[in-house]
Design a protein around this motif. Sequence first.
Motif, short mmCIF file in Angstrom:
data_model
loop_
_atom_site.label_atom_id
_atom_site.label_comp_id
_atom_site.label_asym_id
_atom_site.label_seq_id
_atom_site.Cartn_x
_atom_site.Cartn_y
_atom_site.Cartn_z
N LYS A 56 38.51 43.33 38.44
CA LYS A 56 38.31 41.89 38.63
C LYS A 56 39.13 41.39 39.82
O LYS A 56 40.34 41.60 39.86
CB LYS A 56 38.70 41.15 37.36
CG LYS A 56 37.82 41.48 36.16
CD LYS A 56 38.25 40.72 34.92
CE LYS A 56 37.37 41.06 33.73
NZ LYS A 56 37.79 40.34 32.51
N HIS A 57 38.45 40.73 40.74
CA HIS A 57 39.16 40.25 41.94
C HIS A 57 39.85 38.91 41.72
O HIS A 57 40.76 38.55 42.46
CB HIS A 57 38.21 40.17 43.12
CG HIS A 57 36.99 39.33 42.90
ND1 HIS A 57 37.04 37.95 42.77
CD2 HIS A 57 35.68 39.66 42.79
CE1 HIS A 57 35.83 37.48 42.59
NE2 HIS A 57 34.98 38.49 42.58
N ASN A 58 39.40 38.16 40.73
CA ASN A 58 40.01 36.85 40.42
C ASN A 58 40.09 35.94 41.65
O ASN A 58 41.02 35.13 41.78
CB ASN A 58 41.40 37.04 39.82
CG ASN A 58 41.36 37.74 38.48
OD1 ASN A 58 40.52 37.44 37.64
ND2 ASN A 58 42.25 38.70 38.27
N ASP A 59 39.10 36.07 42.52
CA ASP A 59 39.00 35.24 43.72
C ASP A 59 40.20 35.39 44.65
O ASP A 59 40.51 34.48 45.44
CB ASP A 59 38.80 33.76 43.36
CG ASP A 59 37.44 33.51 42.72
OD1 ASP A 59 36.45 34.09 43.22
OD2 ASP A 59 37.36 32.78 41.73
N GLN A 65 45.21 41.09 45.74
CA GLN A 65 44.96 41.95 44.58
C GLN A 65 45.93 43.14 44.57
O GLN A 65 46.38 43.58 43.51
CB GLN A 65 43.52 42.47 44.60
CG GLN A 65 42.46 41.40 44.44
CD GLN A 65 41.07 41.95 44.70
OE1 GLN A 65 40.69 43.00 44.18
NE2 GLN A 65 40.30 41.26 45.53
N SER A 68 49.18 41.87 43.04
CA SER A 68 49.15 41.04 41.82
C SER A 68 49.57 41.80 40.57
O SER A 68 49.96 41.17 39.57
CB SER A 68 47.74 40.45 41.62
OG SER A 68 46.79 41.48 41.38
N ASN A 74 51.47 35.93 35.98
CA ASN A 74 50.28 35.41 36.69
C ASN A 74 50.46 33.99 37.20
O ASN A 74 49.51 33.18 37.18
CB ASN A 74 49.06 35.47 35.77
CG ASN A 74 48.67 36.89 35.39
OD1 ASN A 74 48.58 37.77 36.25
ND2 ASN A 74 48.48 37.14 34.11
#
Length: 238
Positions: A56-59, A65, A68, A74
């Motif tokens: 998942k790139h999570n925008d 990424q 992260s 988070n």
Amino acid sequence: MGEAVEEAMATVAEKAPVTAERKVPNDLETKLPKPYLPRALAAPDTENVNGTRGHKHNDMSVLQQHVSFFDDDNNGIIYPTETYRGFRRLGFNMIASAIFTMLINGTMSYATLPTWIPSLFFPIYIQNMHKAKHGSDSASYDTEGRFVPANLEIMFSKYARTVPDKLTFKELWQMTEGNRLAFDFYGWATSKLEWGVLYNLAKDREGFLSKEAVRRCFDGSLFEYCAKINEGAVGKMN
């Protein structure tokens, strides 16, 4: 006309022997759509044209990424304690984790701060991670943190001599030497440290660092995978 076209597309210059020694691929477009287009959200290669399946790139940009994994809560900020815990999750001992933490947060924090005033807490702001990009690297990230697939492929084409999609430690060292920019002392040291850590983390039983491991390092999915291995949750990648 044909000769002119051939010369215009040549990748080797006779009077520059290094261009023959470090070969570059000339058929990437047949294996990967628009290989020179920087990708903001995914890190594809010729075997994974859409990037890491299930990741998942999570925008976030690919560079964001990449880091992260170390952001425990988070909140978009990586404090030294989080960097330390991240390396411990990856299986590094206390001393190595402490050294990596001091080097990473100590050198990268200020560049990512939203203000000119330094912070004694040495936080890394993920939103500004692109500002901490150093020189003498593989250029697989552009200056905004997007991923450039062609440069990953070029890296292995130039330096993977023993096995086409894997690097030995010697080849890895030669790659970091080949990427050196004049007088970029910080970039030289940082590049060797980063690639040395990655080699130590992801090399296989034969001592090779695979292209798949490198690609997944760029989008950060490798770290989650290695943490699960260290915790005994999954089997190791071949």
